[in-house]
Design a protein around this motif. Structure first.
Motif, mmCIF file in Angstrom:
data_model
loop_
_atom_site.group_PDB
_atom_site.id
_atom_site.type_symbol
_atom_site.label_atom_id
_atom_site.label_comp_id
_atom_site.label_asym_id
_atom_site.label_seq_id
_atom_site.Cartn_x
_atom_site.Cartn_y
_atom_site.Cartn_z
ATOM 1 N N GLY A 81 72.518 17.565 33.764
ATOM 2 C CA GLY A 81 74.123 17.416 33.370
ATOM 3 C C GLY A 81 74.475 16.072 32.897
ATOM 4 O O GLY A 81 74.007 14.953 33.085
ATOM 5 N N HIS A 82 75.647 16.424 31.999
ATOM 6 C CA HIS A 82 76.046 15.080 31.104
ATOM 7 C C HIS A 82 77.229 14.605 32.138
ATOM 8 O O HIS A 82 77.108 13.321 32.645
ATOM 9 N N LEU A 83 78.261 15.349 32.251
ATOM 10 C CA LEU A 83 79.297 14.500 32.945
ATOM 11 C C LEU A 83 79.322 15.177 34.411
ATOM 12 O O LEU A 83 79.914 14.679 35.234
ATOM 13 N N PHE A 84 79.040 16.546 34.506
ATOM 14 C CA PHE A 84 78.877 17.388 35.384
ATOM 15 C C PHE A 84 77.752 17.140 36.070
ATOM 16 O O PHE A 84 76.955 17.840 35.600
ATOM 17 N N GLY A 97 76.068 25.018 42.396
ATOM 18 C CA GLY A 97 76.828 25.882 41.282
ATOM 19 C C GLY A 97 78.014 26.585 41.974
ATOM 20 O O GLY A 97 79.079 26.771 41.189
ATOM 21 N N GLY A 98 78.116 26.407 43.245
ATOM 22 C CA GLY A 98 79.271 26.784 43.968
ATOM 23 C C GLY A 98 80.463 25.941 43.775
ATOM 24 O O GLY A 98 81.641 26.348 43.542
ATOM 25 N N VAL A 99 80.172 24.767 43.440
ATOM 26 C CA VAL A 99 81.106 23.693 43.142
ATOM 27 C C VAL A 99 81.422 23.874 41.882
ATOM 28 O O VAL A 99 82.905 23.929 41.390
ATOM 29 N N ALA A 100 80.763 24.153 40.931
ATOM 30 C CA ALA A 100 81.026 24.578 39.366
ATOM 31 C C ALA A 100 81.911 25.841 39.308
ATOM 32 O O ALA A 100 82.959 25.713 38.605
ATOM 33 N N ARG A 101 81.440 26.536 40.194
ATOM 34 C CA ARG A 101 82.273 28.074 39.939
ATOM 35 C C ARG A 101 83.608 27.828 40.276
ATOM 36 O O ARG A 101 84.795 28.251 39.826
ATOM 37 N N ASP A 133 72.638 26.110 23.992
ATOM 38 C CA ASP A 133 71.303 26.921 24.400
ATOM 39 C C ASP A 133 70.298 25.883 24.722
ATOM 40 O O ASP A 133 69.495 26.323 25.541
ATOM 41 N N THR A 134 70.308 24.890 24.093
ATOM 42 C CA THR A 134 69.251 23.686 24.645
ATOM 43 C C THR A 134 69.649 23.479 26.303
ATOM 44 O O THR A 134 68.561 23.561 26.901
ATOM 45 N N ASP A 135 70.660 23.459 26.452
ATOM 46 C CA ASP A 135 71.015 22.661 27.816
ATOM 47 C C ASP A 135 70.708 24.066 28.803
ATOM 48 O O ASP A 135 70.107 24.012 30.051
ATOM 49 N N LEU A 136 70.910 25.289 28.311
ATOM 50 C CA LEU A 136 70.612 26.472 29.134
ATOM 51 C C LEU A 136 69.349 26.659 29.223
ATOM 52 O O LEU A 136 68.798 27.252 30.251
ATOM 53 N N GLY A 148 69.926 31.408 38.861
ATOM 54 C CA GLY A 148 70.346 31.468 37.396
ATOM 55 C C GLY A 148 71.812 31.337 37.320
ATOM 56 O O GLY A 148 72.174 30.796 36.197
ATOM 57 N N GLU A 149 72.515 32.109 38.030
ATOM 58 C CA GLU A 149 73.668 32.153 37.922
ATOM 59 C C GLU A 149 74.417 30.740 38.217
ATOM 60 O O GLU A 149 75.328 30.285 37.578
ATOM 61 N N ALA A 150 73.809 30.000 39.149
ATOM 62 C CA ALA A 150 74.374 28.753 39.473
ATOM 63 C C ALA A 150 73.966 27.808 38.330
ATOM 64 O O ALA A 150 75.014 26.996 38.053
ATOM 65 N N MET A 151 72.984 27.942 37.695
ATOM 66 C CA MET A 151 72.640 26.925 36.909
ATOM 67 C C MET A 151 73.584 27.221 35.645
ATOM 68 O O MET A 151 74.120 26.208 34.757
ATOM 69 N N MET A 152 73.822 28.462 35.260
ATOM 70 C CA MET A 152 74.768 28.877 34.140
ATOM 71 C C MET A 152 76.185 28.188 34.304
ATOM 72 O O MET A 152 76.703 27.578 33.525
ATOM 73 N N ALA A 153 76.460 28.187 35.698
ATOM 74 C CA ALA A 153 77.844 27.647 35.989
ATOM 75 C C ALA A 153 77.991 26.318 35.844
ATOM 76 O O ALA A 153 78.808 25.756 35.422
ATOM 77 N N CYS A 154 77.013 25.538 35.981
ATOM 78 C CA CYS A 154 76.817 24.327 36.164
ATOM 79 C C CYS A 154 76.849 23.686 34.667
ATOM 80 O O CYS A 154 77.577 22.888 34.213
ATOM 81 N N VAL A 155 76.007 24.343 33.843
ATOM 82 C CA VAL A 155 76.028 24.230 32.300
ATOM 83 C C VAL A 155 77.394 24.367 31.760
ATOM 84 O O VAL A 155 77.949 23.623 30.873
ATOM 85 N N MET A 156 78.013 25.597 32.194
ATOM 86 C CA MET A 156 79.188 25.850 31.367
ATOM 87 C C MET A 156 80.144 25.013 32.033
ATOM 88 O O MET A 156 81.261 24.290 30.962
ATOM 89 N N LEU A 157 80.381 24.540 33.003
ATOM 90 C CA LEU A 157 81.528 23.568 33.591
ATOM 91 C C LEU A 157 81.173 22.057 32.876
ATOM 92 O O LEU A 157 81.987 21.424 32.200
ATOM 93 N N ASP A 158 79.787 21.684 32.728
ATOM 94 C CA ASP A 158 79.491 20.242 32.205
ATOM 95 C C ASP A 158 79.727 20.621 30.592
ATOM 96 O O ASP A 158 80.410 19.574 30.108
ATOM 97 N N HIS A 159 79.820 21.490 29.949
ATOM 98 C CA HIS A 159 80.040 21.631 28.601
ATOM 99 C C HIS A 159 81.652 21.707 28.357
ATOM 100 O O HIS A 159 82.041 21.190 27.387
#
Lengths: 368, 368, 368, 368
Positions: free
Chosen positions: B7-10, B138-142, B231-234, B341-352
């Motif tokens: 993650g960058h910011l998150f 990922g729960g925190v990100a969600r 997509d790179t981060d995903l 995988g859902e958790a990783m997606m959530a983290c990446v989406m929040l970060d971006h």
């Protein structure tokens, strides 16, 4: 990966737009004492250069790279290496219509959605031209690897182009450099690919491609749990290349179809006192760390979106329009992705060699 | 990605070994003011928890997560959130043979090659148990996404398990939660998968799986050229999950087979003044930046290497041996990879989302 | 800070050697939509430029900056901005003696100890010339700040040069631009400084300096616990400038002499509904986060090591030698450090504005 | 430095609030093979622990550190090390008045300005208690340094406390551990300091302090141009400690008063074939890279803001109030900053040793 930078210790920041004054790469963290000159980098840039045959864009880009910093008397000093490629083939023309139209399949619309503006000249920052800077940076990585891991050999080749796929039973390393597709096959197969692509091109169409990059004689022990995995960084490196839509390590997506008994790489002791494996389904990486086997990465490049066939789209004001690409474009950008993938592999391998040396030092664990 | 941080910011740093006192995640950069308590995280951990049916390991892990810092009165304060899961099911036993044997297909040998040592208890850091920490993060990100992008919906499901594959024509969102494979299909198909996996298990074998994660109602404009692409981060996020060997966005590897005319997503104006697309071959991302379409990521998980069938291997001293897994293991780890995988997606989406807000602010470009 | 890069979201990588072909800065993460052209950057470079009077080196460096990427039609696009300054005043000469001698007080010996080699021409990467790239990057930051925080005003001035120190009771903001030392004092005092420095120079000596940089009308809420503190980043930014040996925030080192009753900044409500403070011992930062008061940073620059008086040293082979600087050097490099410190402050302030917007958004907490 | 993380390769993320369930440090990137147990860390925590004499707060904090991950059989494995200290001395009380009042000189108001909320219990994240986590992490760094650089010796001591300052002519290394101020002076001087501080305390006041940290027998060649300088990272590390307002390397701020002839460290060859210097005005660092001399860092800590004398302030609603600290507080927090500064120095030194080994390897340049 941080916007326009990748790498941990060997850090590459690319910059520049397709039709701006120049583009290039700022390379930080290169070891000192590496023999490096412009001709060494030019070798790889020439491999990527378009205009070499009728299946790559006819745009003439000499792509002359200059080293602006970081070397003294032909040797790296450990300070940042600035690589600059001037854009000499900028045709001045009227970009007003292009500037307000979103080409389907391109980043035009997303750059606008994100930034509220974009450089419309030749695709600006989203142009495949950015990959020239990667290839230059990869040349620096290769020069360092030549000294740090002299046996390491990084080579890429196409494995598929639309309906054409290589025959792995007739895999020929020596043939790769003999054909314009970098396929590991003899001239007859290469001619078939040529005919296929010519037909695509004449049909005003384009086609996707699949590229495999192999690092042979790779050191064991590179990579790190859990997010600094070697395969994580390779996946990111390849996915960051324009038009790439999938990345595989070893078996890749096919692993989903396999059973445990089929996928297992059993371990033995080799005659030289190093472990050997019965197979390489893992692609040379277990738990994110290299095993000493060949590291095998594969990625897919989508068909060029710029085609001579009209596609429906919209303008910035929301009005409908039709986009037909004119001028010079690759019917298969996957071909030129081969040297780009090699460059990314080289950068990742060097970065992980430095990371490993940083945390662990020269020694890892012994077996036997 | 920096060893154990992504993650960058998150930023999420996971820590802990399978059989140590505890494992968890240090989450830095979460926005303040997010409603968060342990029950919200436990919901997702329970989804990942093994021991729920006979197709996942019978090991009983209550996986109770505790929030040790970063919240006050049930709301995040903007300071680091420490999530800890104590390992309660540590069976004390003799690890001396395991400690000197390398299980094929596991990270045992590579950890040894890299570090010269490893924690042999339950796979140590390379255990799939590490993914519990990801799910908690990922729960925190969600929770943050629920406030920042309330329409965003992240959901994962299996698309393949060995020879079994979903029927996309009978795709049923509502069925996903009704079966133990999280497949978007009715109970008859789920029963077929169940029978198939039972046979694999009884055959002392294991099987791979393919998982698709979709983010629906995703904001446009997330991601950044050229290495900070969405997509790179995903790709990095998914490839960093244990046993993952391939990652695809949209068409993925199949893009190599397509022609430009087949792959094109044409653009129109929708009735609500937002662009719509004729199709989603791109998987919701162009030039590394989200289009506002569904973001579609797919990854393949290799078959569990720990199988009850003997495999040949070596010991640290180089002597040959045979490894047979005893005890509790998943015949298809791909199943439990769905919530990961859902958790990783959530983290990446929040970060971006945070990255975008940081560089660009709330506004991007308008269309129409 | 990562070798040659600083900043979190607004990231500046400087590159280049004193006597190489060029030097510059790669600026990544700049917001889009910022009005920017070369003249805006040149303004600040001209302030730093040597050769303007007899107290700075007579070396003629036009320091013409070029923007090679990242803008379109005079506005930033959100992509990397490459700033290049060509080195036009490279005198070709024999560097063989310089190359094997370590000048006392310079980085010659440490670069050699670290890298085993160095670029000996004009100090190479360790030359103060690198700060031209910082000033250019600072110009980009100032342009962005002009849009994001239009009231913010960043200004630097000398507070001490050897035995000369400013009189804070006669502090005059308007005088700063009227004298070559950027001191906030009238012409009589400036003349005294001039005479003092002339005597130093004629004595073949050099002298240190102290610079204070103030950001007035700074937004409250910038910075973050515990290592991303605003003062942490300011300290790093200033300490990274050549020859800087100390950094202070507010009271600085003098805080060690104070009692709690003396150091307290009491808080009141101002007429405009914003908190006001009885004093500013804190230098505008509490707990690493800005209070809305003036941000006050001070740093000390050591006297130029290159002096015309002989100093004893050694050569690479260990043999003793004497070093006498010939040619053009500043008797007080602290003078030119003023615009450099301003540039660093501008970069840090912008970076923290973006970081804050990323994590927290536009809103913070209200008072009253 | 990234919010709550510092370090490049040896990365420390601290987490936790003063009165939450626990606080600690996530340490990533530690070399494998380092002997480490809880008692080794406890040694340093006990040095920092309050309640040891009447001049530090009487709050009883056993500060028992637990290692939750990253070691196996008392040796580091190369994976993240989680250090946890449970908060056992949490007194439950009514925080409602504290929660709506901003204590002058504290981070209460800036946390509120930034995040819109804060944990009011004991200062939350901004409490000096966070430094316990640093000391624990520093213990890990010391353990690794003991193996990588066994001669390296890191030691801190006070050099000033208000009007009391050490006599450098009577500097006594061996006395440091014999008195509660860690001053390098004999018992008579220590008694004077004791009387001085007692008077301050009885006067319901507090006082600032100045601490010097020295790394003796430091390897040459650590650090890097231009932003990864050793002094840059040391400045950031020290400035990030609570209440620090100034940082100096070698001569520090006094360099502004010196002439070039006074500041020069001349170079000679020593009898052991290593360079020696006539003096150490540079504090062991030239051009951001260590010279092999003692590395000398000094920092100033402001007087504790929490004093028993009433100070004027405001509440969240803007209403005026008066704040009087009750209960247990240090009259000079500078005393406890000594082990904290040592810990930060240890972390920075190890980080730069790993960075150097990563980029350059074991060898640098030879002299003689």
């Amino acid at each position: 990966m941080s916007l326009n930078t990748f790498g941990h210790l060997f850090r590459v920041t690319t910059w520049g737009e397709s039709h701006g004054p120049a583009l290039g790469a700022t390379v930080d963290g290169c070891p000192p004492g590496v023999t490096l000159d412009e001709a060494m980098l030019q070798h790889w840039l020439d491999k990527r250069r378009p205009g070499q045959n009728k299946n790559t864009t006819q745009r003439q880009e000499p792509d002359q790279v200059r080293i602006l910093s970081g070397t003294y008397e032909g040797v790296t000093t450990g300070t940042p290496i600035q690589l600059m490629i001037e854009n000499t083939d900028q045709r001045s023309k009227d970009y007003s219509e292009i500037a307000r139209t979103f080409r389907p399949g391109h980043a035009d619309i997303t750059y606008h959605m994100k930034y509220g503006r974009r450089d419309p000249r030749g695709g600006g920052r989203s142009s495949a031209r950015e990959t020239a800077a990667r290839v230059a940076a990869g040349g620096v990585a290769r020069a360092a690897l030549a000294q740090l891991a002299p046996k390491l050999d990084i080579k890429g080749y196409m494995t598929r182009m639309g309906e054409m796929a290589i025959d792995r039973d007739a895999f020929d390393w020596d043939a790769i450099e003999t054909n314009p597709f970098w396929i590991p096959q003899g001239p007859e197969i290469a001619n078939e690919w040529e005919s296929y692509l010519t037909a695509i091109r004449k049909d005003r169409n384009s086609v996707g491609g699949e590229i495999e990059i192999v690092a042979r004689h790779a050191p064991a022990g590179l990579g790190a749990p859990v997010y600094g995995k070697l395969d994580t960084d390779l996946a990111a490196a390849m996915m960051s290349i324009n038009a790439v839509k999938g990345v595989e390590i070893g078996e890749g997506m096919a692993a989903a179809r396999l059973k445990g008994t089929e996928n297992a790489d059993e371990i033995f002791m080799g005659n030289d006192g190093q472990p050997v494996f019965s197979s390489n389904h893992a692609g040379g990486i277990l738990g994110g760390i290299s095993t000493g086997q060949d590291i095998v990465v594969r990625f897919a490049v989508k068909p060029t979106s710029s085609i001579l066939t009209p596609r429906r789209s919209i303008r910035i004001d929301g009005s409908p329009t039709e986009v037909v690409t004119k001028g010079r474009h690759d019917p298969c950008v996957g071909i030129r992705a081969v040297p780009v993938g090699e460059a990314m592999m080289a950068c990742v391998m060097l970065d992980h060699m430095l990371l490993h040396r940083g945390q662990v030092g020269e020694m890892g664990g012994r077996i036997g």
